[in-house]
Design a protein around this motif. Structure first.
Motif, PDB file in Angstrom:
ATOM      1  N   UNK A   1       0.837  -1.186   0.000  1.00  0.00           N
ATOM      2  CA  UNK A   1       0.000   0.000   0.000  1.00  0.00           C
ATOM      3  C   UNK A   1       0.876   1.241   0.000  1.00  0.00           C
ATOM      4  N   UNK A   2       0.236   2.377  -0.152  1.00  0.00           N
ATOM      5  CA  UNK A   2       0.947   3.648  -0.119  1.00  0.00           C
ATOM      6  C   UNK A   2       0.853   4.241   1.282  1.00  0.00           C
ATOM      7  N   UNK A   3       1.945   4.811   1.759  1.00  0.00           N
ATOM      8  CA  UNK A   3       1.943   5.380   3.100  1.00  0.00           C
ATOM      9  C   UNK A   3       2.959   6.519   3.165  1.00  0.00           C
ATOM     10  N   UNK A   4       2.980   7.177   4.309  1.00  0.00           N
ATOM     11  CA  UNK A   4       3.926   8.265   4.562  1.00  0.00           C
ATOM     12  C   UNK A   4       4.905   7.842   5.645  1.00  0.00           C
ATOM     13  N   UNK A   5       6.124   8.345   5.555  1.00  0.00           N
ATOM     14  CA  UNK A   5       7.125   8.052   6.577  1.00  0.00           C
ATOM     15  C   UNK A   5       6.888   8.940   7.787  1.00  0.00           C
ATOM     16  N   UNK A   6       7.426   8.569   8.968  1.00  0.00           N
ATOM     17  CA  UNK A   6       7.301   9.436  10.149  1.00  0.00           C
ATOM     18  C   UNK A   6       7.856  10.842   9.925  1.00  0.00           C
ATOM     19  N   UNK A   7       8.859  10.980   9.051  1.00  0.00           N
ATOM     20  CA  UNK A   7       9.401  12.315   8.773  1.00  0.00           C
ATOM     21  C   UNK A   7       8.345  13.225   8.163  1.00  0.00           C
ATOM     22  N   UNK A   8       7.359  12.629   7.464  1.00  0.00           N
ATOM     23  CA  UNK A   8       6.308  13.435   6.854  1.00  0.00           C
ATOM     24  C   UNK A   8       5.491  14.164   7.915  1.00  0.00           C
ATOM     25  N   UNK A   9       5.392  13.581   9.115  1.00  0.00           N
ATOM     26  CA  UNK A   9       4.682  14.240  10.209  1.00  0.00           C
ATOM     27  C   UNK A   9       5.404  15.528  10.593  1.00  0.00           C
ATOM     28  N   UNK A  10       6.708  15.465  10.686  1.00  0.00           N
ATOM     29  CA  UNK A  10       7.501  16.635  11.056  1.00  0.00           C
ATOM     30  C   UNK A  10       7.333  17.735  10.013  1.00  0.00           C
ATOM     31  N   UNK A  11       7.433  17.334   8.730  1.00  0.00           N
ATOM     32  CA  UNK A  11       7.258  18.306   7.652  1.00  0.00           C
ATOM     33  C   UNK A  11       5.866  18.926   7.707  1.00  0.00           C
ATOM     34  N   UNK A  12       4.851  18.084   7.853  1.00  0.00           N
ATOM     35  CA  UNK A  12       3.469  18.578   7.844  1.00  0.00           C
ATOM     36  C   UNK A  12       3.199  19.517   9.019  1.00  0.00           C
ATOM     37  N   UNK A  13       3.709  19.198  10.204  1.00  0.00           N
ATOM     38  CA  UNK A  13       3.492  20.064  11.370  1.00  0.00           C
ATOM     39  C   UNK A  13       4.240  21.393  11.200  1.00  0.00           C
ATOM     40  N   UNK A  14       5.425  21.328  10.608  1.00  0.00           N
ATOM     41  CA  UNK A  14       6.183  22.561  10.379  1.00  0.00           C
ATOM     42  C   UNK A  14       5.470  23.441   9.358  1.00  0.00           C
ATOM     43  N   UNK A  15       4.980  22.818   8.293  1.00  0.00           N
ATOM     44  CA  UNK A  15       4.216  23.571   7.296  1.00  0.00           C
ATOM     45  C   UNK A  15       2.972  24.187   7.935  1.00  0.00           C
ATOM     46  N   UNK A  16       2.307  23.428   8.812  1.00  0.00           N
ATOM     47  CA  UNK A  16       1.119  23.942   9.498  1.00  0.00           C
ATOM     48  C   UNK A  16       1.452  25.181  10.310  1.00  0.00           C
ATOM     49  N   UNK A  17       2.627  25.191  10.959  1.00  0.00           N
ATOM     50  CA  UNK A  17       3.052  26.356  11.737  1.00  0.00           C
ATOM     51  C   UNK A  17       3.315  27.550  10.810  1.00  0.00           C
ATOM     52  N   UNK A  18       3.990  27.295   9.685  1.00  0.00           N
ATOM     53  CA  UNK A  18       4.206  28.358   8.705  1.00  0.00           C
ATOM     54  C   UNK A  18       2.869  28.952   8.255  1.00  0.00           C
ATOM     55  N   UNK A  19       1.921  28.069   7.954  1.00  0.00           N
ATOM     56  CA  UNK A  19       0.646  28.497   7.395  1.00  0.00           C
ATOM     57  C   UNK A  19      -0.240  29.189   8.423  1.00  0.00           C
ATOM     58  N   UNK A  20      -0.425  28.547   9.565  1.00  0.00           N
ATOM     59  CA  UNK A  20      -1.385  29.051  10.552  1.00  0.00           C
ATOM     60  C   UNK A  20      -0.866  30.246  11.349  1.00  0.00           C
ATOM     61  N   UNK A  21       0.444  30.263  11.609  1.00  0.00           N
ATOM     62  CA  UNK A  21       0.992  31.332  12.429  1.00  0.00           C
ATOM     63  C   UNK A  21       1.522  32.511  11.624  1.00  0.00           C
ATOM     64  N   UNK A  22       1.902  32.255  10.346  1.00  0.00           N
ATOM     65  CA  UNK A  22       2.528  33.323   9.572  1.00  0.00           C
ATOM     66  C   UNK A  22       1.944  33.501   8.169  1.00  0.00           C
ATOM     67  N   UNK A  23       0.954  32.683   7.822  1.00  0.00           N
ATOM     68  CA  UNK A  23       0.317  32.847   6.518  1.00  0.00           C
ATOM     69  C   UNK A  23       1.175  32.464   5.330  1.00  0.00           C
TER      70      UNK A  23
END
Length: 277
Positions: A186-208
């Motif tokens: 099946x297709x899946x994401x690595x644990x590193x993808x969580x770090x990337x996604x949370x960092x992107x979320x901080x960029x987006x939600x806190x700084x636009x």
């Protein structure tokens, strides 16, 4: 007066004479197993306190002098009677684990070891993955904070861990910030993808800052990865276990050096905006 915090390289220099087989990769591995938990700076660098160093030294002593497996060492750290166990020198008693060989020699616990154990016995449970900062997620993902185990993540698990919507996850894939892995089933994401996604979320939600604006980091990383791969290639071509270990250690050190250099250069580039008036 020495700094109250040490980098991973300084910890290595401090302990390498006492523990000949210690390396940066081994320290990182012990962290990934939840045996040590150094703090991080805002930029994500590990910072070891004296208590962290003492705890690491104690773990290494248990491996070297008492032949304890990591599972038993972690049980000792997690137990409420951790300090008492040290004081009574019950490191290798059969009741802790049937598979643990009895040590032929024992060391009396040092004052620093006892202090470390007392701190460990008072430690609080870790928070839920959804409430972790990107830097904390970087530490805890490897420990199995996401889903309780180390392994691939579904898109639903990635959404739950990062707080991003499915559409945003698709954007990260579109711009090359994360990618799905095909393991043949099946297709899946690595644990590193969580770090990337949370960092992107901080960029987006806190700084636009939108995901498409973050492609510059992907491009920079590709150039940096190419440089480091060329540096370790001669060692990697030896195809021996020793060479693989050296290659891994060298790569970890190069990554840390690159991170420090990148941060300093970025601060210099933005000095006019970061300095106090």
């Amino acid at each position: 007066m020495s700094s109250p915090h040490r980098s991973i390289g300084q910890v290595l220099d401090l302990l390498k004479d006492e523990f000949k087989d210690i390396s940066i990769s081994k320290i990182r591995f012990l962290e990934s197993q939840g045996l040590i938990d150094p703090d991080r700076t805002k930029s994500g660098y590990r910072k070891f306190t004296e208590a962290d160093v003492n705890r690491l030294r104690w773990i290494l002593e248990q491996q070297r002098d008492h032949f304890l497996p990591l599972k038993v060492i972690k049980e000792l750290i997690d137990t409420k009677d951790f300090g008492a166990s040290l004081a009574e020198e019950q490191f290798a008693e059969p009741q802790l684990s049937r598979d643990v060989p009895k040590a032929s020699t024992r060391r009396k616990p040092t004052r620093n070891t006892l202090k470390t154990s007392e701190r460990a016995s008072r430690s609080k449970p870790s928070s839920n993955a959804r409430n972790l900062s990107p830097q904390e997620t970087s530490k805890r993902t490897a420990k199995g904070a996401i889903g309780g185990t180390i392994g691939p993540l579904t898109v639903d698990e990635l959404v739950a861990a990062s707080g991003l919507l499915v559409g945003r996850i698709s954007e990260l894939e579109q711009f090359g910030l994360i990618e799905k892995i095909d393991n043949g089933h099946n297709l899946h994401y690595s644990p590193e993808a969580v770090i990337v996604a949370k960092t992107v979320a901080a960029f987006l939600n806190q700084h636009g800052v939108e995901p498409r604006h973050l492609r510059i980091y992907k491009t920079a990383v590709e150039h940096e990865a190419d440089l480091l791969e060329r540096r370790i290639r001669p060692l990697a071509m030896l195809h021996t276990q020793s060479a693989r270990h050296k290659c891994q250690d060298m790569l970890e050190e190069l990554i840390d050096l690159g991170s420090e250099l990148r941060l300093s250069l970025l601060r210099m580039a933005l000095a006019n905006h970061t300095q106090n008036p």
